[in-house]
Design an enzyme around this catalytic site. Structure first.
Site, PDB file in Angstrom:
ATOM      1  N   LYS A  13       0.835  -1.210   0.000  1.00 17.35           N
ATOM      2  CA  LYS A  13       0.000   0.000   0.000  1.00 17.35           C
ATOM      3  C   LYS A  13       0.874   1.266   0.000  1.00 17.35           C
ATOM      4  O   LYS A  13       0.620   2.197  -0.756  1.00 17.35           O
ATOM      5  CB  LYS A  13      -0.925   0.032   1.233  1.00 17.35           C
ATOM      6  CG  LYS A  13      -1.869  -1.164   1.321  1.00 17.35           C
ATOM      7  CD  LYS A  13      -2.774  -1.088   2.532  1.00 17.35           C
ATOM      8  CE  LYS A  13      -2.079  -1.168   3.881  1.00 17.35           C
ATOM      9  NZ  LYS A  13      -1.405  -2.462   4.146  1.00 17.35           N
ATOM     10  N   ARG A  86     -10.065   0.848   7.979  1.00 15.27           N
ATOM     11  CA  ARG A  86      -9.641  -0.490   8.399  1.00 15.27           C
ATOM     12  C   ARG A  86     -10.730  -1.239   9.136  1.00 15.27           C
ATOM     13  O   ARG A  86     -10.525  -2.381   9.537  1.00 15.27           O
ATOM     14  CB  ARG A  86      -8.462  -0.329   9.351  1.00 15.27           C
ATOM     15  CG  ARG A  86      -7.156  -0.756   8.757  1.00 15.27           C
ATOM     16  CD  ARG A  86      -6.132  -0.419   9.806  1.00 15.27           C
ATOM     17  NE  ARG A  86      -4.981  -1.215   9.653  1.00 15.27           N
ATOM     18  CZ  ARG A  86      -3.879  -0.804   9.014  1.00 15.27           C
ATOM     19  NH1 ARG A  86      -3.822   0.368   8.453  1.00 15.27           N
ATOM     20  NH2 ARG A  86      -2.844  -1.578   8.958  1.00 15.27           N
ATOM     21  N   ARG A 125      11.561  -5.348   5.360  1.00 16.41           N
ATOM     22  CA  ARG A 125      11.344  -3.916   5.075  1.00 16.41           C
ATOM     23  C   ARG A 125      12.245  -3.036   5.943  1.00 16.41           C
ATOM     24  O   ARG A 125      12.394  -3.247   7.137  1.00 16.41           O
ATOM     25  CB  ARG A 125       9.895  -3.528   5.355  1.00 16.41           C
ATOM     26  CG  ARG A 125       9.712  -1.999   5.253  1.00 16.41           C
ATOM     27  CD  ARG A 125       8.297  -1.525   5.404  1.00 16.41           C
ATOM     28  NE  ARG A 125       7.589  -2.211   6.439  1.00 16.41           N
ATOM     29  CZ  ARG A 125       6.263  -2.330   6.477  1.00 16.41           C
ATOM     30  NH1 ARG A 125       5.532  -1.799   5.522  1.00 16.41           N
ATOM     31  NH2 ARG A 125       5.684  -2.967   7.456  1.00 16.41           N
ATOM     32  N   ARG A 156      10.543  -1.005  11.560  1.00 21.43           N
ATOM     33  CA  ARG A 156       9.441  -0.651  12.460  1.00 21.43           C
ATOM     34  C   ARG A 156       9.345  -1.647  13.618  1.00 21.43           C
ATOM     35  O   ARG A 156       9.569  -2.847  13.417  1.00 21.43           O
ATOM     36  CB  ARG A 156       8.120  -0.632  11.674  1.00 21.43           C
ATOM     37  CG  ARG A 156       7.954   0.618  10.858  1.00 21.43           C
ATOM     38  CD  ARG A 156       6.830   0.590   9.855  1.00 21.43           C
ATOM     39  NE  ARG A 156       5.649  -0.163  10.214  1.00 21.43           N
ATOM     40  CZ  ARG A 156       4.583  -0.305   9.414  1.00 21.43           C
ATOM     41  NH1 ARG A 156       4.575   0.277   8.223  1.00 21.43           N
ATOM     42  NH2 ARG A 156       3.542  -1.002   9.785  1.00 21.43           N
ATOM     43  N   ARG A 167      -0.823  -9.067  13.121  1.00 18.61           N
ATOM     44  CA  ARG A 167      -1.457  -8.017  12.284  1.00 18.61           C
ATOM     45  C   ARG A 167      -2.324  -8.652  11.200  1.00 18.61           C
ATOM     46  O   ARG A 167      -3.369  -8.134  10.835  1.00 18.61           O
ATOM     47  CB  ARG A 167      -0.389  -7.113  11.672  1.00 18.61           C
ATOM     48  CG  ARG A 167       0.130  -6.083  12.672  1.00 18.61           C
ATOM     49  CD  ARG A 167       1.515  -5.595  12.343  1.00 18.61           C
ATOM     50  NE  ARG A 167       1.625  -4.951  11.053  1.00 18.61           N
ATOM     51  CZ  ARG A 167       2.783  -4.723  10.444  1.00 18.61           C
ATOM     52  NH1 ARG A 167       3.917  -5.091  11.007  1.00 18.61           N
ATOM     53  NH2 ARG A 167       2.803  -4.125   9.287  1.00 18.61           N
TER      54      ARG A 167
HETATM   55  P1  AP5 Z   1       4.817  -1.577   1.899  1.00 18.21           P
HETATM   56  O1  AP5 Z   1       4.544  -0.781   0.664  1.00 18.21           O
HETATM   57  O2  AP5 Z   1       5.467  -0.893   3.032  1.00 18.21           O
HETATM   58  O3  AP5 Z   1       3.458  -2.359   2.348  1.00 18.21           O
HETATM   59  P2  AP5 Z   1       2.191  -1.850   3.152  1.00 18.21           P
HETATM   60  O4  AP5 Z   1       1.003  -2.493   2.540  1.00 18.21           O
HETATM   61  O5  AP5 Z   1       2.195  -0.369   3.265  1.00 18.21           O
HETATM   62  O6  AP5 Z   1       2.471  -2.563   4.536  1.00 18.21           O
HETATM   63  P3  AP5 Z   1       2.321  -2.003   6.008  1.00 18.21           P
HETATM   64  O7  AP5 Z   1       3.076  -2.960   6.882  1.00 18.21           O
HETATM   65  O8  AP5 Z   1       2.679  -0.562   6.103  1.00 18.21           O
HETATM   66  O9  AP5 Z   1       0.794  -2.190   6.231  1.00 18.21           O
HETATM   67  P4  AP5 Z   1       0.050  -2.164   7.545  1.00 18.21           P
HETATM   68  O10 AP5 Z   1      -1.332  -1.966   7.077  1.00 18.21           O
HETATM   69  O11 AP5 Z   1       0.290  -3.350   8.396  1.00 18.21           O
HETATM   70  O12 AP5 Z   1       0.714  -0.954   8.369  1.00 18.21           O
HETATM   71  P5  AP5 Z   1       0.296   0.575   8.606  1.00 18.21           P
HETATM   72  O13 AP5 Z   1       1.516   1.375   8.673  1.00 18.21           O
HETATM   73  O14 AP5 Z   1      -0.782   0.967   7.696  1.00 18.21           O
HETATM   74  O15 AP5 Z   1       5.677  -2.850   1.468  1.00 18.21           O
HETATM   75  C1  AP5 Z   1       6.121  -3.793   2.433  1.00 18.21           C
HETATM   76  C2  AP5 Z   1       7.500  -4.349   2.031  1.00 18.21           C
HETATM   77  O16 AP5 Z   1       7.368  -5.046   0.790  1.00 18.21           O
HETATM   78  C3  AP5 Z   1       8.558  -3.252   1.763  1.00 18.21           C
HETATM   79  O17 AP5 Z   1       9.817  -3.750   2.147  1.00 18.21           O
HETATM   80  C4  AP5 Z   1       8.487  -3.023   0.257  1.00 18.21           C
HETATM   81  O18 AP5 Z   1       9.715  -2.545  -0.272  1.00 18.21           O
HETATM   82  C5  AP5 Z   1       8.155  -4.432  -0.239  1.00 18.21           C
HETATM   83  N1  AP5 Z   1       7.331  -4.438  -1.450  1.00 18.21           N
HETATM   84  C6  AP5 Z   1       6.269  -3.627  -1.753  1.00 18.21           C
HETATM   85  N2  AP5 Z   1       5.735  -3.969  -2.951  1.00 18.21           N
HETATM   86  C7  AP5 Z   1       6.462  -5.032  -3.409  1.00 18.21           C
HETATM   87  C8  AP5 Z   1       6.405  -5.839  -4.572  1.00 18.21           C
HETATM   88  N3  AP5 Z   1       5.463  -5.637  -5.511  1.00 18.21           N
HETATM   89  N4  AP5 Z   1       7.305  -6.849  -4.714  1.00 18.21           N
HETATM   90  C9  AP5 Z   1       8.255  -7.074  -3.748  1.00 18.21           C
HETATM   91  N5  AP5 Z   1       8.375  -6.341  -2.615  1.00 18.21           N
HETATM   92  C10 AP5 Z   1       7.487  -5.328  -2.447  1.00 18.21           C
HETATM   93  O19 AP5 Z   1      -0.332   0.485  10.072  1.00 18.21           O
HETATM   94  C11 AP5 Z   1       0.492   0.171  11.167  1.00 18.21           C
HETATM   95  C12 AP5 Z   1      -0.323   0.111  12.433  1.00 18.21           C
HETATM   96  O20 AP5 Z   1      -0.922   1.395  12.696  1.00 18.21           O
HETATM   97  C13 AP5 Z   1      -1.504  -0.868  12.409  1.00 18.21           C
HETATM   98  O21 AP5 Z   1      -1.107  -2.177  12.741  1.00 18.21           O
HETATM   99  C14 AP5 Z   1      -2.403  -0.235  13.467  1.00 18.21           C
HETATM  100  O22 AP5 Z   1      -1.915  -0.527  14.751  1.00 18.21           O
HETATM  101  C15 AP5 Z   1      -2.233   1.259  13.237  1.00 18.21           C
HETATM  102  N6  AP5 Z   1      -3.199   1.795  12.265  1.00 18.21           N
HETATM  103  C16 AP5 Z   1      -2.922   2.290  11.018  1.00 18.21           C
HETATM  104  N7  AP5 Z   1      -4.044   2.701  10.410  1.00 18.21           N
HETATM  105  C17 AP5 Z   1      -5.046   2.468  11.280  1.00 18.21           C
HETATM  106  C18 AP5 Z   1      -6.456   2.651  11.206  1.00 18.21           C
HETATM  107  N8  AP5 Z   1      -7.038   3.154  10.118  1.00 18.21           N
HETATM  108  N9  AP5 Z   1      -7.203   2.280  12.279  1.00 18.21           N
HETATM  109  C19 AP5 Z   1      -6.631   1.773  13.396  1.00 18.21           C
HETATM  110  N10 AP5 Z   1      -5.313   1.562  13.530  1.00 18.21           N
HETATM  111  C20 AP5 Z   1      -4.531   1.899  12.483  1.00 18.21           C
HETATM  112 MG    MG Z   2       2.389   1.016   4.850  1.00 15.54          MG
END
Ligand code: AP5
Ligand code: MG
Length: 209
Positions: A13, A86, A125, A156, A167
Site C-alpha cells: 500500500k 480499516r 522492510r 518498524r 497483524r
Molecule cells: P509496503 O509498501 O510498506 O506495504 P504496506 O502495505 O504499506 O504494509 P504495512 O506494513 O505498512 O501495512 P500495515 O497496514 O500493516 O501498516 P500501517 O503502517 O498501515 O511494502 C512492504 C515491504 O514489501 C517493503 O519492504 C516493500 O519494499 C516491499 N514491497 C512492496 N511492494 C512489493 C512488490 N510488488 N514486490 C516485492 N516487494 C514489495 O499500520 C500500522 C499500524 O498502525 C496498524 O497495525 C495499526 O496498529 C495502526 N493503524 C494504522 N491505520 C489504522 C487505522 N485506520 N485504524 C486503526 N489503527 C490503524
Molecule cells: Mg504502509
C-alpha cells in the site's frame, strides 16, 4: 480522484501510494504514518498509541476518525488513502466525512498478496528516516544507509514475524469486512500484488476509471 488502497500488512500500500501520489499529484494519507508521527512527537497521546500499534493492534476508531477529518479538510487535492478505512465503522465515517465536504471516493483498489509472502516482506522492510523511502532489503547483506539519500535506515517495531502474524489476524477479523462493504458499491477492483512494484502500478493505473 480519491482512492482507497486496501491490502493486508506488507501488500504494498505504501509503495503504491507514493507512485500514485507522484503520477497524479495526489495527497497521500497513510494513517500508519500519521500515528507514527504522533509517537515520534513524544506526546502523551503518542505513548498511548505506541502501546497499541507496537503490539499490532488497531487504535480505537474514534481516535483515528477524529484525526482524519482535519487532514482531509487541509487539502483540495485528490487523496490516496493508505491503511484507512480499516473497519466498517471507519468506512462509514469516511463516507460521511466525504459527503460533508462534497467529495466522494472514486475507487477502491485491493492489492492482493498471498499470505505466505506477508512475513518475509514485512521482516525485510527498512525505511529511511530522512527521505521516507521504503526498501525491501536482502537480510544477508548488511545495509545501514539509504541508497537514495544516505539517510539512516530503520525497521518498524511492529515488523517482527510474531507481530506480522498478529497483524494478519487483525486484518482478517476487522478489515476484511471492509472489502464486503465496498464490493457492493461498484467502485471496488482487485490487483495482483505478487508481481514487481512496477507491474502492480501498471495494473492499478489500468484499473482506474
Ligand atoms: P509496503 O509498501 O510498506 O506495504 P504496506 O502495505 O504499506 O504494509 P504495512 O506494513 O505498512 O501495512 P500495515 O497496514 O500493516 O501498516 P500501517 O503502517 O498501515 O511494502 C512492504 C515491504 O514489501 C517493503 O519492504 C516493500 O519494499 C516491499 N514491497 C512492496 N511492494 C512489493 C512488490 N510488488 N514486490 C516485492 N516487494 C514489495 O499500520 C500500522 C499500524 O498502525 C496498524 O497495525 C495499526 O496498529 C495502526 N493503524 C494504522 N491505520 C489504522 C487505522 N485506520 N485504524 C486503526 N489503527 C490503524
Ligand atoms: Mg504502509
Amino acid at each position: 480522484m480519491n482512492i482507497v488502497l486496501m491490502g493486508c500488512p506488507g501488500a504494498g500500500k505504501g509503495t503504491q501510494s507514493v507512485k500514485l501520489q507522484q503520477e497524479f499529484n495526489l495527497h497521500h494519507i497513510s494513517t500508519g504514518d500519521v500515528l507514527r508521527a504522533e509517537i515520534a512527537s513524544g506526546s502523551v497521546l503518542g505513548k498511548q498509541i505506541a502501546a497499541i500499534i507496537d503490539k499490532g493492534n488497531l487504535v480505537p476508531d474514534e481516535m483515528i476518525i477524529s484525526m482524519l477529518e482535519n487532514i482531509i479538510k487541509s487539502t483540495t487535492k485528490g487523496i490516496v488513502f493508505d491503511g484507512f478505512p480499516r473497519t466498517v465503522k471507519q468506512a462509514e465515517a469516511l463516507d460521511a466525512m466525504m459527503r460533508r465536504l462534497d467529495r466522494s471516493i472514486t475507487q477502491v483498489v485491493m492489492i492482493d498478496l498471498p499470505e505466505k509472502e506477508v512475513v518475509t516482506r514485512i521482516c525485510s522492510r527498512r525505511q529511511c528516516k530522512q527521505c521516507g523511502e521504503i526498501l525491501h532489503v536482502d537480510l544477508s547483506v548488511p545495509l545501514s544507509k539509504c541508497p537514495a539519500c544516505g539517510g539512516e535506515l530503520y525497521a518498524r517495531p511492529d515488523d517482527t514475524p510474531e507481530r506480522a502474524r498478529h497483524r494478519l489476524d487483525v486484518y482478517h477479523q476487522d478489515t476484511l469486512p471492509v472489502k464486503k462493504y465496498y464490493q457492493t458499491g461498484g467502485k471496488y477492483v482487485e490487483v495482483n500484488g505478487n508481481q514487481t512494484p512496477e507491474k502492480v502500478f501498471e495494473d492499478i493505473q489500468k484499473s482506474l476509471k
